[in-house]
Design a protein around this motif. Structure first.
Motif, PDB file in Angstrom:
ATOM      1  N   PRO A  64       0.817   3.079  -3.583  1.00  0.00           N
ATOM      2  CA  PRO A  64       0.591   1.961  -3.846  1.00  0.00           C
ATOM      3  C   PRO A  64       0.963   1.642  -5.086  1.00  0.00           C
ATOM      4  CG  PRO A  64      -1.595   2.674  -2.834  1.00  0.00           C
ATOM      5  CD  PRO A  64      -0.632   3.936  -3.170  1.00  0.00           C
TER       6      PRO A  64
ATOM      7  N   LEU B  34      -6.897  -2.490  -1.072  1.00  0.00           N
ATOM      8  CA  LEU B  34      -6.535  -0.905  -0.663  1.00  0.00           C
ATOM      9  C   LEU B  34      -7.395  -0.396   0.364  1.00  0.00           C
ATOM     10  CD1 LEU B  34      -5.941   0.284  -4.392  1.00  0.00           C
ATOM     11  CD2 LEU B  34      -4.331   0.612  -2.698  1.00  0.00           C
TER      12      LEU B  34
ATOM     13  N   GLY C  17       0.792  -1.171   0.065  1.00  0.00           N
ATOM     14  CA  GLY C  17      -0.026   0.121  -0.141  1.00  0.00           C
ATOM     15  C   GLY C  17       0.718   1.299   0.135  1.00  0.00           C
TER      16      GLY C  17
END
Length: 146
Positions: free
Chosen positions: A60, A114, A45
């Motif tokens: 990311p 995410l 990330g």
């Protein structure tokens, strides 16, 4: 009256209770609270190809297995492989194989990954900021326990 599949899914979702051992969310919490899962998600990330503790997280990005292994000090090859497979199985990470010589394999967070990274980022930051305080409390507690 017939219940639609969408309605049944909504009801099941509303009934998830992580305090119940048989609930799938209970098992999921166990998986995502694992140290290596947390660190792999944090690395992917933050696009962190930097040395550990260097601060300044990036965007990311996909990372190769060897990058992750170098970044995650102390992780064994077996544990990293198992962690990446479990994350891929849960839909949090995608694995991309490029047929080069040698074969290039990279890992990247999915949209679902995410969204979890956003939560884990705060947890990781909290641990880094408060570690000295926690260590002091442990020392004080241990001194009383003797």
């Amino acid at each position: 009256m017939a219940t639609t599949a969408a309605r049944r899914r909504e009801q099941a979702k509303a009934e998830h209770n992580a305090f119940v051992a048989a609930c799938p969310s209970h098992k999921l919490l166990g998986r995502i609270s694992d140290k290596w899962v947390t660190l792999v998600l944090a690395a992917l990330g933050s696009g962190s190809a930097q040395r550990p503790g260097a601060g300044c997280a990036g965007e990311p990005r996909a990372m190769r297995y060897s990058e992750l292994a170098r970044l995650l000090a102390g992780v064994s090859q077996k544990m990293l492989t198992q962690t990446l497979r479990s994350l891929e199985r849960d839909g949090l990470v995608t694995r991309t194989v490029v047929p080069t010589v040698p074969v290039t394999v990279s890992y990247e967070l999915t949209g679902l990954g995410l969204s979890l990274y956003e939560t884990i980022r705060g947890l990781k930051a909290w641990a880094e900021v408060h570690m000295d305080e926690v260590l002091a409390h442990r020392e004080s507690y241990d001194a009383r326990a003797v």
